[in-house]
Scaffold this motif. Structure first.
Motif, short mmCIF file in Angstrom:
data_model
loop_
_atom_site.label_atom_id
_atom_site.label_comp_id
_atom_site.label_asym_id
_atom_site.label_seq_id
_atom_site.Cartn_x
_atom_site.Cartn_y
_atom_site.Cartn_z
N GLU A 99 -50.76 14.82 -4.11
CA GLU A 99 -49.73 15.49 -4.91
C GLU A 99 -48.33 15.00 -4.52
OE1 GLU A 99 -50.34 19.82 -5.01
OE2 GLU A 99 -48.20 19.92 -5.51
N LEU A 100 -48.13 14.89 -3.21
CA LEU A 100 -46.83 14.44 -2.72
C LEU A 100 -46.56 13.00 -3.15
CD1 LEU A 100 -44.63 15.78 -0.96
CD2 LEU A 100 -45.45 14.40 0.92
N PHE A 101 -47.61 12.18 -3.07
CA PHE A 101 -47.47 10.77 -3.47
C PHE A 101 -47.06 10.70 -4.95
CE2 PHE A 101 -49.42 6.99 -5.38
CZ PHE A 101 -48.83 6.00 -4.62
N GLU A 102 -47.68 11.54 -5.78
CA GLU A 102 -47.35 11.54 -7.21
C GLU A 102 -45.90 11.96 -7.43
OE1 GLU A 102 -49.37 10.26 -9.24
OE2 GLU A 102 -51.41 10.53 -8.45
N LYS A 103 -45.39 12.84 -6.55
CA LYS A 103 -44.02 13.36 -6.70
C LYS A 103 -42.95 12.38 -6.21
CE LYS A 103 -44.52 18.35 -6.17
NZ LYS A 103 -44.74 19.28 -5.06
N MET A 104 -43.34 11.36 -5.48
CA MET A 104 -42.35 10.48 -4.84
C MET A 104 -41.39 9.88 -5.86
SD MET A 104 -44.45 8.39 -1.95
CE MET A 104 -43.10 7.59 -1.10
N PRO A 105 -40.07 9.97 -5.60
CA PRO A 105 -39.13 9.40 -6.56
C PRO A 105 -39.23 7.87 -6.62
CG PRO A 105 -37.98 10.32 -4.64
CD PRO A 105 -39.41 10.64 -4.48
N SER A 106 -39.47 7.24 -5.45
CA SER A 106 -39.72 5.79 -5.48
C SER A 106 -40.75 5.48 -4.41
CB SER A 106 -38.43 5.02 -5.22
OG SER A 106 -38.07 5.18 -3.87
N ARG A 107 -41.53 4.44 -4.66
CA ARG A 107 -42.60 4.10 -3.71
C ARG A 107 -42.46 2.65 -3.29
NH1 ARG A 107 -45.90 6.22 -8.29
NH2 ARG A 107 -45.95 8.46 -7.93
N ASN A 108 -42.90 2.37 -2.08
CA ASN A 108 -42.98 0.97 -1.68
C ASN A 108 -44.44 0.65 -1.32
OD1 ASN A 108 -43.34 2.11 0.83
ND2 ASN A 108 -41.36 1.46 1.65
N VAL A 109 -44.69 -0.56 -0.86
CA VAL A 109 -46.07 -0.97 -0.60
C VAL A 109 -46.70 -0.13 0.52
CG1 VAL A 109 -45.43 -2.87 0.93
CG2 VAL A 109 -47.59 -2.97 -0.30
N ILE A 110 -45.85 0.36 1.45
CA ILE A 110 -46.37 1.20 2.54
C ILE A 110 -46.91 2.52 1.97
CG2 ILE A 110 -45.80 2.35 4.73
CD1 ILE A 110 -43.66 0.19 5.14
N SER A 111 -46.21 3.07 0.94
CA SER A 111 -46.68 4.31 0.33
C SER A 111 -48.09 4.10 -0.25
CB SER A 111 -45.76 4.75 -0.80
OG SER A 111 -44.45 4.31 -0.63
N TRP A 112 -48.24 3.00 -0.98
CA TRP A 112 -49.55 2.72 -1.58
C TRP A 112 -50.61 2.51 -0.51
CZ3 TRP A 112 -50.81 3.31 -6.57
CH2 TRP A 112 -49.78 3.36 -7.52
N THR A 113 -50.26 1.76 0.53
CA THR A 113 -51.23 1.48 1.59
C THR A 113 -51.66 2.78 2.28
OG1 THR A 113 -50.15 -0.64 1.88
CG2 THR A 113 -51.68 0.02 3.61
N SER A 114 -50.69 3.71 2.46
CA SER A 114 -51.02 4.99 3.09
C SER A 114 -52.06 5.74 2.26
CB SER A 114 -49.80 5.89 3.17
OG SER A 114 -48.89 5.38 4.06
N VAL A 115 -51.88 5.74 0.94
CA VAL A 115 -52.82 6.47 0.09
C VAL A 115 -54.20 5.81 0.11
CG1 VAL A 115 -53.34 7.12 -2.29
CG2 VAL A 115 -51.06 7.40 -1.40
N ILE A 116 -54.22 4.49 0.02
CA ILE A 116 -55.50 3.78 -0.01
C ILE A 116 -56.26 4.01 1.31
CG2 ILE A 116 -56.59 1.50 -0.18
CD1 ILE A 116 -54.04 0.75 -1.94
#
Ligand code: ZN
Ligand code: ZN
Length: 712
Positions: free
Chosen positions: A194-211
């Motif tokens: 849910e928090l990831f979806e709310k993020m105003p901007s994401r970088n590659v680290i955000s994606w890697t954290s979710v994966i």
């Protein structure tokens, strides 16, 4: 560099020009050329702060904290940055008191020094001090907030971290990433997404954290969906992203997706990254494509310990234990020092080969590397020794362990149970509880099998009830197999059958097979027929069920039923698993089947067995034709019994090992009652311990008795 540093501390004895030339050398080595322009002046102590700065950081980088401190003490009025460096150095060494003392001594503190002290408290594991520090800060920036949030998350204080996160005045992407990662590592998966979806901007680290987070929480398929979304959003994966995605593919054997990622890796040039290579090897090995794994390994010239270990583990996972041990050897030949994972995998392969000698070699390597007492290595050593028939060595490793976890206790309890040392297993369990280690579902399997192998029905019933009710451990089919086995061995077939009918979920075929096996032992044809029907409904080609039933009919003289089963097996193409036994002598495995005459030393083996037959007769041994299981004449039956595979292996063991040594034989089926009786007497005649491992346990035959107390 060390010499230069050492000389610098002796500035009072050396002439000034020499000191300066030394300093220049030091600075050029530290690559701080910009400082050199400051030299050449007479007032050394005032202007020398920048070189001190470099030297201080040099000492700290090399962990020489006390040398750094004495250098620090020589500086007349150190600046905030030098104080901050020293504080960081103390924290790195876990010396929180020294760090705090210096922090309070600081004449002026800036935000960086506050942040550094905050980080230091967390590094030294003092969360409450860190919170205290955070409260006291008059000014905070995004680093201060993220540091305390990270710390709280690491200590599992998710609610507080969450509150602070929302209180945080401005959040950068790193702060959002921290919170997402923290939710995942504390098992709050939905909140993380849910928090990831709310993020105003994401970088590659955000994606890697979710994966990575989804995969580590057992949701590998979703992890791969997010990986695809990431690519569709035109983010370029890093080596960590690729390694995480490959691990997800490995976990769910998503070979198609994995191969696609492999293509991407080649395209993006990450194929020589050691961690990516290791993930590729693990992925192919998990998908049972071990040839691909080994070619990735061969193509890669940069192999660190992670890459080598991935291949050792991969071969083991594919049952190629010999190859695994060869790779392990190769790794050491290339002077790559094994780590705890490499040792654990190598020990698993020794266990798979039932090769205790090879296991001892790995044990020696672990000892030399100082990893013998590592908890993972010790646990693997216990399993290796107990499964190879050397329970005493397993116990020795267990006793030496300074730190034990639930796996260590489970391994030794299961080991003792398999060897029929039921009372030891129960004593160890009492110790485990006293040491406040929480038992789990594997502990219960161990305890039930300990009770089963020692005929302790009352205790077994007690454990079964207690674990289910008080410890709220979910009962699996495996627990029911053990419980049915225990009841069956003690002749409580009715209770066992009722237990299966009252299971909360439907029993699998293994549970019914346990009942079938027990009813065969008690020659109860009715229960056996009902159990066999249930097994075959669930697992139509189960050769063990056919064999057990056919043996039961044979032992009760129902030859028409036997031939019906044999015909059915033939029609359905079901093969009976042939009985075989093996013994390893000087690293060579010698296999025997019943009545085997293929061994080069067969003449000597049969001579020895013939001699034993005479000795056994003198002791009053009468072969029990019930176990011959063939519709033939009695005399011939006796002959067949004397040459069951385990007896041939023992015969070979007797003629090829020194007097008095223990003989260890492995068998792929259950040992028959007649061989059991005969081996008891053989151990008495030859005055040796004979260990036989069959499908259910280890039998230690000594002076005419067996450790199983005839319960098996
Ligand atoms: Zn036998
Ligand atoms: Zn026994």
């Amino acid at each position: 560099m060390q010499i230069v540093g050492a000389k610098l501390r002796t500035t009072k004895i050396l002439p000034l020009s020499f000191q300066l030339s030394l300093l220049r050398t030091a600075c050029s080595l530290i690559s701080s050329n910009s400082y050199i322009c400051l030299f050449g002046t007479k007032n050394f102590s005032v202007l020398a702060t920048p070189p001190y700065n470099s030297l201080l950081s040099f000492h700290l980088r090399n962990g020489r904290i006390d040398e750094a401190r004495s250098l620090f003490n020589k500086i007349s009025s150190p600046g905030v940055n030098l104080y901050t460096m020293m504080i960081g150095g103390y924290a790195e060494k876990g010396r929180l008191d020294d760090a705090l003392k210096l922090f309070y001594e600081m004449p002026v503190k800036d935000l960086i020094s506050w942040n550094s002290m905050l980080k230091g408290c967390l590094k030294c594991g003092d969360l409450s001090m860190a919170c205290n520090m955070f409260e006291k800060m008059s000014e905070r920036n995004v680093v201060s907030w993220t540091t305390i949030i990270d710390g709280l998350l690491e200590f599992g204080r998710v609610e507080v971290a969450e509150r602070l996160f929302w209180e945080m005045p401005t959040k950068d992407v790193a702060a959002w990433n921290s919170m997402v990662h923290g939710f995942f590592s504390n098992g709050r998966i939905e909140d993380a997404i849910e928090l990831f979806e709310k993020m105003p901007s994401r970088n590659v680290i955000s994606w890697t954290s979710v994966i990575g987070g989804l995969d580590q929480n057992g949701r590998s398929f979703e992890a791969l969906v997010f990986f695809q979304k990431m690519l569709a959003s035109f983010f370029k994966p890093t080596s960590s992203t690729l390694a995480c995605a490959l691990t997800a593919c490995a976990n769910i054997c998503a070979s198609f997706m994995g191969v696609k990622i492999h293509g991407l890796i080649v395209k993006t040039g990450y194929c020589f990254d050691e961690y990516v290579s290791a993930s590729l090897i693990t992925f192919y090995a998990n998908c049972k494509l071990i040839e691909n794994a080994s070619s990735i390994f061969n193509d890669n010239t940069h192999r660190n310990v992670v890459v080598w270990t991935a291949l050792v583990t991969g071969y083991g996972l594919n049952g190629k234990h010999e190859d695994a041990l060869q790779v392990f050897k190769g790794m050491m030949r290339m002077c790559v020092l094994p780590n705890q994972s490499s040792l654990t995998s190598a020990l698993n392969s020794c266990c798979g080969l039932e090769a205790v000698d090879r296991g001892r070699e790995v044990h020696t390597v672990a000892h030399k590397l100082g990893l013998e007492n590592d908890i993972f290595v010790s646990n693997s050593l216990i399993v290796m020794y107990t499964k190879c028939g050397h329970i005493n060595d397993g116990i020795a490793v267990f006793t030496k362990m300074s730190r034990k976890n639930v796996v260590s206790w489970n391994s030794i309890i299961v080991g003792c149970a398999q060897h029929g040392f039921g009372m030891w297993a129960l004593t160890l369990f009492t110790q485990m509880i006293r040491m406040r280690v929480d038992p789990d579902e594997i502990t219960l399997v161990g305890l039930l099998s300990a009770c089963s192998h020692s005929g302790m029905l009352k205790k077994g019933r007690c454990f079964f009830k207690h674990f289910g009710k008080n410890l709220r451990i979910e009962m699996t089919n495996e627990h029911y197999v053990s419980m049915v086995d225990l009841l069956g061995r003690c002749g409580q077939l009715e209770e066992a059958e009722a237990l299966i009918h009252n299971m909360p979920s439907k029993a699998n075929y293994m549970v019914w097979l346990a009942l079938l096996s027990s009813s065969t032992n008690h020659s109860n044809v009715d229960v056996a027929e009902r159990a066999a029907k249930c097994v075959l409904d669930l697992q139509p080609n189960c050769s063990a069920a056919y064999t057990l039933l056919s043996n039961l009919y044979a032992s009760t003289g129902k030859w028409t039923e036997v031939s019906k089963i044999r015909k059915k097996m033939k029609d359905e193409g079901i093969l009976k698993q042939p009985g075989s036994s093996w013994i390893t002598i000087k690293g060579i495995k010698h296999d025997f089947v019943s009545g085997d005459r293929s061994h080069p030393l067969r003449r000597k083996i049969y001579q020895k067995l013939e001699w034993l037959r005479g000795k056994l007769k003198e002791l009053g041994y009468v072969p029990d034709p019930k176990f011959s299981l063939h519709d033939v004449e009695t005399e011939q039956k006796e002959e067949m019994l004397s040459y069951h595979s385990e007896r041939l292996a023992i015969g070979f063991g007797l003629i090829s090992t020194v007097e008095g040594s223990t003989i260890t034989v492995m068998k792929n089926l259950r040992i028959c009652g007649d061989c059991h009786n005969a081996i008891k007497l053989i151990s008495k005649v030859v005055g040796r311990e004979i260990v036989v491992r069959d499908t259910s346990r280890f039998h230690h035959f000594r002076s005419g008795m067996c450790s199983c107390g005839d319960y098996w």
